[in-house]
Design a protein around this motif. Sequence first.
Motif, PDB file in Angstrom:
ATOM      1  N   UNK A 114       0.820  -1.216   0.000  1.00 49.02           N
ATOM      2  CA  UNK A 114       0.000   0.000   0.000  1.00 49.02           C
ATOM      3  C   UNK A 114       0.847   1.256   0.000  1.00 49.02           C
ATOM      4  N   UNK A 115       1.869   1.274   0.851  1.00 45.91           N
ATOM      5  CA  UNK A 115       2.750   2.439   0.916  1.00 45.91           C
ATOM      6  C   UNK A 115       3.514   2.651  -0.395  1.00 45.91           C
ATOM      7  N   UNK A 116       3.970   1.563  -1.010  1.00 45.99           N
ATOM      8  CA  UNK A 116       4.671   1.679  -2.293  1.00 45.99           C
ATOM      9  C   UNK A 116       3.772   2.298  -3.356  1.00 45.99           C
ATOM     10  N   UNK A 117       2.543   1.809  -3.420  1.00 45.02           N
ATOM     11  CA  UNK A 117       1.600   2.336  -4.402  1.00 45.02           C
ATOM     12  C   UNK A 117       1.396   3.830  -4.181  1.00 45.02           C
ATOM     13  N   UNK A 118       1.196   4.233  -2.935  1.00 42.13           N
ATOM     14  CA  UNK A 118       0.991   5.651  -2.617  1.00 42.13           C
ATOM     15  C   UNK A 118       2.233   6.485  -2.923  1.00 42.13           C
ATOM     16  N   UNK A 119       3.419   5.922  -2.729  1.00 38.62           N
ATOM     17  CA  UNK A 119       4.647   6.664  -3.023  1.00 38.62           C
ATOM     18  C   UNK A 119       4.881   6.818  -4.526  1.00 38.62           C
ATOM     19  N   UNK A 120       4.365   5.881  -5.307  1.00 40.54           N
ATOM     20  CA  UNK A 120       4.558   5.930  -6.758  1.00 40.54           C
ATOM     21  C   UNK A 120       3.492   6.753  -7.477  1.00 40.54           C
ATOM     22  N   UNK A 121       2.293   6.831  -6.911  1.00 44.92           N
ATOM     23  CA  UNK A 121       1.169   7.511  -7.553  1.00 44.92           C
ATOM     24  C   UNK A 121       0.907   8.837  -6.843  1.00 44.92           C
TER      25      UNK A 121
END
Length: 154
Positions: A114-121
Amino acid sequence: MKIVIMRHGEAETFAQSDAERALTKFGRSASRDVAQRCTQEGIAQFDKVLVSPYKRAQQTWQELEEIFDAKDVQLCEEITPYGDSESVVDYLQAIIDVEQLESVLLVSHLPLVGYLTADLVVDMAPPMFPTSGMVCVEYNVEKQQGELVWSLKP
């Protein structure tokens, strides 16, 4: 370029340690189902696959490798459940630049996925991933930001 992020399949509740929890039969079949649907979205090959060293993530990849073609698969100690998403994004940016990658798959865990997705988008709160959940981010390497293209759930 495409970055696909997947949470491992459903795992047993108990084991000697969290890292040793194995996939259930449902976890195996749900992971295969989501991978098949990913191919219907036009993604069946990855330049690089990064997999958590935890047993359930490794077993998830074992199910996926029958469906996906991967040029390079690496064990990645940084993508365990409590890995640092900013460090992982920096690592991704570096390997994408150096290796000129067009597609990457990460098989990891909550809460990191979840954190990765938020950091990328841009402007996205960390999404909740179900087991075997998968997202695809169209990532602009130069701008260092991405856009969520699709999300798949079992």
